[in-house]
Write an enzyme that holds these catalytic residues in place. Structure first.
Site, short mmCIF file in Angstrom:
data_model
loop_
_atom_site.label_atom_id
_atom_site.label_comp_id
_atom_site.label_asym_id
_atom_site.label_seq_id
_atom_site.Cartn_x
_atom_site.Cartn_y
_atom_site.Cartn_z
N GLN A 249 32.69 36.20 34.30
CA GLN A 249 32.08 36.89 34.33
C GLN A 249 30.53 36.54 34.40
OE1 GLN A 249 32.25 40.17 35.69
NE2 GLN A 249 34.16 41.00 35.38
N GLU A 299 47.43 34.23 37.34
CA GLU A 299 46.20 33.77 38.20
C GLU A 299 46.57 32.92 39.13
OE1 GLU A 299 42.89 33.19 39.71
OE2 GLU A 299 43.16 34.66 37.97
N ASN A 349 42.62 42.93 37.01
CA ASN A 349 41.02 42.62 37.07
C ASN A 349 41.07 41.68 38.10
OD1 ASN A 349 38.48 42.35 36.68
ND2 ASN A 349 38.69 40.78 35.31
N CYS A 377 35.48 45.79 40.68
CA CYS A 377 34.05 45.87 40.81
C CYS A 377 33.71 46.46 42.01
CB CYS A 377 33.88 44.12 41.19
SG CYS A 377 34.72 43.34 42.29
N GLU A 423 31.16 47.56 37.01
CA GLU A 423 32.79 47.40 36.89
C GLU A 423 33.22 48.79 36.56
OE1 GLU A 423 34.79 44.95 37.58
OE2 GLU A 423 33.41 42.93 37.45
#
Length: 430
Positions: A249, A299, A349, A377, A423
């Site tokens: 971030q 990921e 996320n 986002c 967010e």
């Protein structure tokens, strides 16, 4: 964060285009990268007054600030109100769509779940730990102007403008942007180690050649020409290693506020298994690891997974495992054979594109997941489709046979002051 940002500044990309140059100067990498000039200019040109439209007589620097940070002219409390109304519209749309699907929502005229006020960012100016700059022709004709693009491709008036008025860029980043004009690796190294740029105290200097506006390490490897191969950031008492292509971030102090709230909303305890989808360098999972039984992270960026594993080992955290690969490939395989009796909480996320349908289906059809936190986002985009798929009635045709989730609470977090973005954390349960 501000101190780390100025002292840990890292230059990680110098793109060489045929007759133009582009340089990325950053302390931390992230997904919040610059958009193509044409798309960004067209997008902001359509915004209402007070949300990015330049005033008559504005300087080029002010026009750039209006494009990159369209709320910068508003007092911060008014910015938060604008963002609150935007998130309210997102939930109004979601409520209407859920009603169309026959989902029983709140009383007529109300939202599908409570919406709390926007949580403000602890830092509003100079909060970015990563900045992207281009080197191209400026309004005055200077071919080596360092800044950001203003204009449209259609009008053929794109110029590179200095970022002096862009409030979210730290002063140290602006300083580097105005000085880093060398185009060769040896000159860059000399400039930042013994030349005028030495005062920026770079810890790492990366070089990348590319004919594209943006590309990954796999497409064109980052070449370390000075300093450490990674940069480090402290967050919630932990130290995180970040590779050039890994997500972190851009607002560190804001991220701390966000992750603390995620931990509280998850209601995870010592018996809980935490599923961290799109985990990046492992920030969410590792920050909650001491409160749960186990963390499983997924990921797509392999370098980020290497960072996550290193971060776990360095911080003495042993109850985490991280999987590299596309979530739509890894997660279904992981959950289809899930037999663990411990409570399973999922945190998602993703990038602005949202999560793949197969990820939604895997979560929806896993009975062990009773609580889900979706951090978006861009909730007005593809994430809305994800929300509907999570909450719609069972649909065997789409293989959504699991019990539907219901939205419980929405909390916006302002990690991007002076922009229209934030967010949104949406809590689902069933």
């Amino acid at each position: 964060m501000a101190l780390c940002c100025t002292l840990s500044l890292m230059c990680r990309r110098l793109r060489q285009l045929l007759s133009t140059q582009c340089v990325l100067l950053s302390s931390l990498p992230g997904r919040d990268c610059g958009l193509l000039a044409e798309k960004r200019a067209e997008k902001w040109k359509k915004r209402k007054a007070g949300e990015g439209c330049s005033l008559p007589g504005s300087s080029w620097e002010e026009r750039l600030a209006d494009a990159a940070t369209p709320l910068w002219r508003l007092p911060y409390q008014e910015q938060l109100q604008v963002k609150y109304e935007n998130q309210r519209k997102v939930l109004q749309t979601l409520t209407s769509r859920l009603q169309e699907l026959g989902v029983d929502v709140q009383k007529p005229g109300e939202l599908c779940c409570p919406l709390r006020p926007v949580v403000p960012s602890p830092i509003t100016n100079g909060y970015r730990n990563k900045s992207t700059f281009s080197v191209n022709q400026g309004p005055d004709g200077n071919p080596k102007t360092v800044g950001l693009y203003v204009g449209t491709g259609r009008a053929r008036n794109i110029v590179c403008v200095r970022a002096d008025h862009v409030k979210n860029v730290p002063p140290k980043h602006k300083q580097v942007a105005q000085e880093a004009l060398a185009t060769q690796k040896a000159l860059l190294k000399e400039f930042f180690t013994s030349g005028p740029g030495a005062g920026c105290a770079l810890t790492s200097l990366y070089f990348q050649e590319s004919t594209m506006t943006r590309c990954s390490h796999e497409q064109s490897p980052f070449q370390l020409i000075y300093g450490e191969p990674h940069i480090f950031e402290d967050l919630l008492g932990l130290k995180f290693r970040i590779s050039p292509d890994a997500f972190f971030q851009v607002n560190t102090s804001g991220a701390e506020t966000l992750y603390q709230a995620v931990g509280e909303l998850s209601q995870a305890d010592r018996d809980t298994v935490l599923l961290d989808v799109c985990c990046g360098t492992g920030t969410i999972g590792l920050s909650l690891a001491r409160h749960v039984s186990k963390v499983i992270g997924i990921e797509i960026v392999e370098k980020a997974i290497e960072d996550a594993r290193w971060n776990a080992a360095f911080n003495g955290i042993s109850n985490c495992e991280f999987h590299s690969g596309k979530a739509e490939a890894v997660l279904p395989q992981l959950l289809c054979s899930w037999e663990d009796t411990r409570p399973l909480v999922a945190v998602v996320n993703p990038s602005r594109a949202g999560i793949h349908y197969r990820v939604v289906r895997a979560i929806r059809n896993c009975k062990a997941i009773r609580r889900l936190l979706y951090i978006s986002c861009k909730p007005e985009g593809e994430a809305t489709r994800n929300f509907l798929e999570l909450c719609c009635p069972p649909d065997p045709g789409k293989k959504l046979v699991g019990e539907p989730f219901a939205p419980v609470l929405a909390i916006p977090f302002d990690l991007f002051p002076h922009t229209v973005h934030c967010e949104l954390v949406l809590l689902f349960s069933r």
